[in-house]
Scaffold this motif. Structure first.
Motif, PDB file in Angstrom:
ATOM      1  N   ASP A  59       1.225  -1.002   0.307  1.00 50.83           N
ATOM      2  CA  ASP A  59      -0.133   0.119  -0.396  1.00 50.83           C
ATOM      3  C   ASP A  59       0.618   1.016   0.381  1.00 50.83           C
ATOM      4  O   ASP A  59       0.678   2.327   0.721  1.00 50.83           O
ATOM      5  N   TYR A  60       2.245   1.284  -1.056  1.00 50.43           N
ATOM      6  CA  TYR A  60       3.332   2.830  -0.434  1.00 50.43           C
ATOM      7  C   TYR A  60       3.722   3.084   0.407  1.00 50.43           C
ATOM      8  O   TYR A  60       3.900   3.735   0.447  1.00 50.43           O
ATOM      9  N   ALA A  61       3.671   2.122   1.347  1.00 50.05           N
ATOM     10  CA  ALA A  61       3.997   2.402   2.092  1.00 50.05           C
ATOM     11  C   ALA A  61       5.920   2.391   2.192  1.00 50.05           C
ATOM     12  O   ALA A  61       5.803   0.921   1.620  1.00 50.05           O
ATOM     13  N   SER A  62       6.419   3.344   2.837  1.00 47.80           N
ATOM     14  CA  SER A  62       7.715   2.934   2.925  1.00 47.80           C
ATOM     15  C   SER A  62       8.663   1.993   3.527  1.00 47.80           C
ATOM     16  O   SER A  62       8.031   1.734   4.952  1.00 47.80           O
ATOM     17  N   GLU A 109       6.794  12.607   0.149  1.00 49.72           N
ATOM     18  CA  GLU A 109       6.856  12.736  -0.102  1.00 49.72           C
ATOM     19  C   GLU A 109       8.531  13.890  -1.523  1.00 49.72           C
ATOM     20  O   GLU A 109       9.801  12.685  -1.368  1.00 49.72           O
ATOM     21  N   ARG A 110       7.368  14.349  -1.686  1.00 49.53           N
ATOM     22  CA  ARG A 110       8.347  15.513  -2.183  1.00 49.53           C
ATOM     23  C   ARG A 110       9.913  16.491  -1.822  1.00 49.53           C
ATOM     24  O   ARG A 110      10.492  16.740  -2.057  1.00 49.53           O
ATOM     25  N   ASN A 111       9.347  16.173  -0.127  1.00 45.35           N
ATOM     26  CA  ASN A 111      10.032  16.969   0.665  1.00 45.35           C
ATOM     27  C   ASN A 111      10.091  15.764   2.155  1.00 45.35           C
ATOM     28  O   ASN A 111       9.429  16.094   3.303  1.00 45.35           O
ATOM     29  N   ASP A 157       1.754  12.387  -2.580  1.00 43.72           N
ATOM     30  CA  ASP A 157       2.535  11.196  -2.855  1.00 43.72           C
ATOM     31  C   ASP A 157       3.767  12.329  -3.966  1.00 43.72           C
ATOM     32  O   ASP A 157       3.158  13.867  -3.761  1.00 43.72           O
ATOM     33  N   ALA A 158       4.839  11.736  -4.250  1.00 43.82           N
ATOM     34  CA  ALA A 158       5.315  12.398  -5.230  1.00 43.82           C
ATOM     35  C   ALA A 158       5.341  13.030  -6.298  1.00 43.82           C
ATOM     36  O   ALA A 158       5.945  13.918  -6.195  1.00 43.82           O
TER      37      ALA A 158
END
Lengths: 329, 398
Positions: free
Chosen positions: A56-59, A98-100, A149-150
């Motif tokens: 699920d898009y977790a890091s 995700e961008r920062n 998100d990114a």
């Protein structure tokens, strides 16, 4: 009254059984300094996989701790056979943006895999709102998560922490609990294994011919290799000859040689409506007629694959598999 | 006053128990000590996730009775099954109803000793292709007992035993499923005193390729009521039971050593008992170890009844009956596709007795050999085409 007694007995049962494991993540001493910074203590080694399971898009942040003075033997085929006393510690988190990365992250859960005398156990620890510690929740849990998100898009969904039994739903070989990720082919990035050897926790590393999976996101690699890596980590933990999905006869392991078992023009078994009115798992050249593609794209609990650990669709993974099936003759 | 306080606290506790029911029950399943009994109180409970029991021995999971303890998975958001039991020994599930899961209702995998007793497992919105596949689904299990259960509305099989060994299915009922009861790639099964009514196909014994457990057989099917299995086939395509023509009483697909006796096979519009090879599915066979031919099938002392009528047209079989075979209003009770294993036939192009299909001593017996491998050119019909007697299949013991 009987309900009360049943509840009471159940409650006493819970307390006595839970004390076998640590209540809080902080009790283990895996990390030093502020817990949420996840700075490994001495002997706790961070590692990364070439191709990671989509969750699920977790890091994720992964650590392994071997018992003092012990090591693991090189083995090119399966997950490394870590000695009794080993702990694998995996933390799931979402960056706020995700961008920062400076905006910080929200830690969701830390799964601790302990190798005990009687085998591996998987313990889910859920982080508190204050992010000061994580507490064992054998029955799992869920919580709303929000992140950017990114591409700058706001994302949100109800994150699910699996219960202890669900852990085994994936982490199983022939009925026994086992780790999934840390195999040589997943760890071989040209440095990591060498570092493990230097640190004295890996023995018998050969100079060459060490197998490696590609990163499935690496567009410089061949489509075949990327898909092989993707299906291996995302599907083959169940879909292998001794895994929980062995009854299906569909084996998506990286070293599979049998094309029918890999899904080529293979009829589904007991798929029910998971078949999506399609006849075969993989129809070369025709992703829209392939059950593999259909189930990966679905979010219906009765249809989607993997069954567990996923609620969102992995669009990049679906696209990878789609273009691969499209490319097949 | 004290009594009132007590009653109030009891009430609030019960309310709390209702709210936390799902998490508590799952916790009890995880933490259960081997040898314990997990009781579930009466009531209707909504669950959102698969309940799972894993790696335990000698556990009884017990409700207060069918339609008294009801676990509904109508609002399920996670997991495909309602209840999943895996890697266990000696598990009993009894006295409850499970309903409306997104996938299967109760799936048990790799369990040695599994009893399903007095369970109802149903999709409540009528037969629909969006229903889950199997109501009761033991797979890769040993010593399976399914007793006094009811299965309704499965889009594949109501009671489905797959790739298992030593099986008894008895005193159970299957309604409005695609397949009522199905024994697939399984060995040593006894199926008796059941009712399979109003399904697409009543009782099926199948062997499929590409599976872990290859060859099934040694199956006895007896003293069952198999009636009016004339439901439109609503299985999603791609699934093997999607090939079963509506109006099928019983069917053997590629399995061997199967004995049907003393069944009541009533008003199934297309076929009483079909004995067919995997070639009839027209699916390619790539599994070299797979045996696609049914052999040693014996059908005796059953009662067939069927009102004279044309077969329903909506299956491939139905069309074949009308346009190729031209059976008319009186279709044969027992149909064999006649596709023979060339490695096993003698110079007379017949099987030796111990591979034969035998049909004898049935009430209202009529038979047909379709000769499907020669494009039905040698089609034969008659009362006694398969008059022979096989050794009996032994009853199943645990």
């Amino acid at each position: 009254m009987r309900i009360l007694i049943v509840l009471l007995i159940a409650f006493i049962g819970l307390i006595s059984a839970e004390t076998n494991y640590r209540e809080n993540l902080s009790d283990y001493g895996f990390f030093k300094g502020t817990l949420k910074d996840l700075i490994p203590a001495d002997g706790v080694v961070p590692y990364a996989l070439n191709s990671a399971l989509f969750s699920d898009y977790a890091s994720k942040l992964r650590f392994v701790k071997l018992p003092p003075g012990q090591s693991v033997a090189y083995n090119p085929d399966s997950v490394l056979q870590f000695p009794v006393g080993t702990a694998i510690v995996k933390t799931f988190y979402y960056p706020i943006d995700e961008r920062n990365p400076k905006k910080g992250r929200r830690l969701m859960e830390t799964r601790v895999l302990l190798h005990e005398e009687k085998g591996w156990v998987a313990l889910p620890y859920i982080w508190n709102k204050e992010q000061t510690d994580a507490t064992l929740e054998v029955a799992g849990g869920s919580d709303q998560v929000l992140w950017t998100d990114a591409s700058g898009k706001k994302q949100s969904f109800e994150y699910q922490v699996p219960n202890m039994n669900q852990c085994k739903g994936c982490h199983e070989r022939s009925g026994e609990m086992t780790p999934i990720g840390p195999s040589v082919r997943q760890l071989n990035d040209g440095q990591q294994l060498q570092h493990w050897e230097t640190a004295g926790i890996l023995k018998g590393l050969p100079k060459d011919h060490i197998p490696a999976l590609v990163n499935y996101f690496n567009t410089a690699a061949s489509l075949d290799d990327r898909v092989k890596a993707y299906l291996d980590i995302n599907c083959a933990h169940c879909h292998n000859p001794t895994g929980p999905a062995r009854s299906s006869g569909l084996y998506l392991t990286w070293d599979s040689k049998d094309r029918t078992a890999y899904g080529f023009l293979k009829s589904p078994v007991a798929a029910g409506r998971g078949s999506g009115n399609l006849s075969y798992d993989i129809v070369p050249g025709k992703p829209e007629q392939s059950i593999l593609h259909y189930r990966m794209a679905s979010r219906d609990p009765g249809v989607m694959m993997p069954e567990l650990g996923r609620q969102l669709t992995h669009h990049e993974g679906v696209e990878l598999v789609r273009s691969w099936i499209q490319s097949l003759q | 006053m004290k009594l009132l306080t007590f009653l109030l606290s009891l009430l609030s506790l019960t309310a709390l128990a209702q709210a936390d029911f799902e998490k508590n029950l799952q916790k009890r399943l995880i933490l259960a000590e081997d040898g314990s009994t997990i009781e579930i109180e009466a009531g209707r409970f909504q669950l959102t996730k698969t309940l799972s029991l894993e790696g335990k021995k000698n556990i009884i999971l017990r409700g207060k009775g069918i339609d008294k303890t009801i676990l509904s998975f109508k609002s399920q958001t996670q997991g495909a099954e309602g209840l999943r039991v895996s890697n266990c020994e000696n598990i009993v599930i009894e006295d409850m109803t499970t309903e409306d899961s997104k996938g299967d209702l109760i799936k048990t995998m790799n369990v040695k000793g599994i009893t399903f007793r007095r369970l109802k497992a149903a999709w409540t919105g009528g037969p629909k292709s969006t229903n889950g596949s199997y109501a009761l689904y033991p797979v890769l299990c040993e010593n399976v007992l399914i007793d006094s259960c009811i299965a309704i509305g499965a889009s594949d099989a109501g009671i489905y035993v797959g790739q298992s060994k030593h099986i008894i299915v008895r005193n159970s009922e299957a309604y409005e499923n695609v397949a009522g009861i199905e024994i697939e790639n399984s060995l040593y099964a006894d199926v008796y005193n059941n009712k399979a009514i109003g399904n697409t196909g009543g009782i099926l014994v199948f062997d499929l390729p590409d599976l872990v457990q290859k060859k099934g057989g040694h199956v006895r099917v007896h003293h069952n009521l198999v009636k009016e299995n004339n439901l439109k086939n609503f299985a999603p395509k791609g699934n093997i039971v999607g090939n079963v023509p509506k109006g099928t009483g019983m069917m053997v697909l590629a399995a061997s050593n199967v004995e049907f006796f003393e069944n009541q096979i009533i008003n199934n519009a297309t076929i009483g008992v079909a004995v067919i090879s995997y070639y009839m599915t027209e699916n390619a066979i790539k599994d070299k170890d797979y045996d696609p031919y049914p052999t040693a099938v014996s059908i005796h002392h059953n009662t067939f009844e069927r009102k004279p009528r044309r077969v329903p047209m909506d299956s491939r079989f139905g069309k074949m009956y009308r346009f190729v075979l031209r059976f008319g209003r009186h279709v044969p009770a027992v149909v064999y596709d006649g596709i023979l294993n060339p490695a096993k036939v003698g110079p007379d192009r017949k099987y030796p007795l111990d591979y034969s299909i035998c049909v004898r001593d049935n009430v209202n017996q009529s038979t047909a050999n379709l000769d499907a491998e020669h494009n039905f050119k040698g089609l034969k019909q008659g009362k006694d085409l398969f008059d022979c007697d096989l050794e009996h299949v032994k009853s199943t013991k645990f």
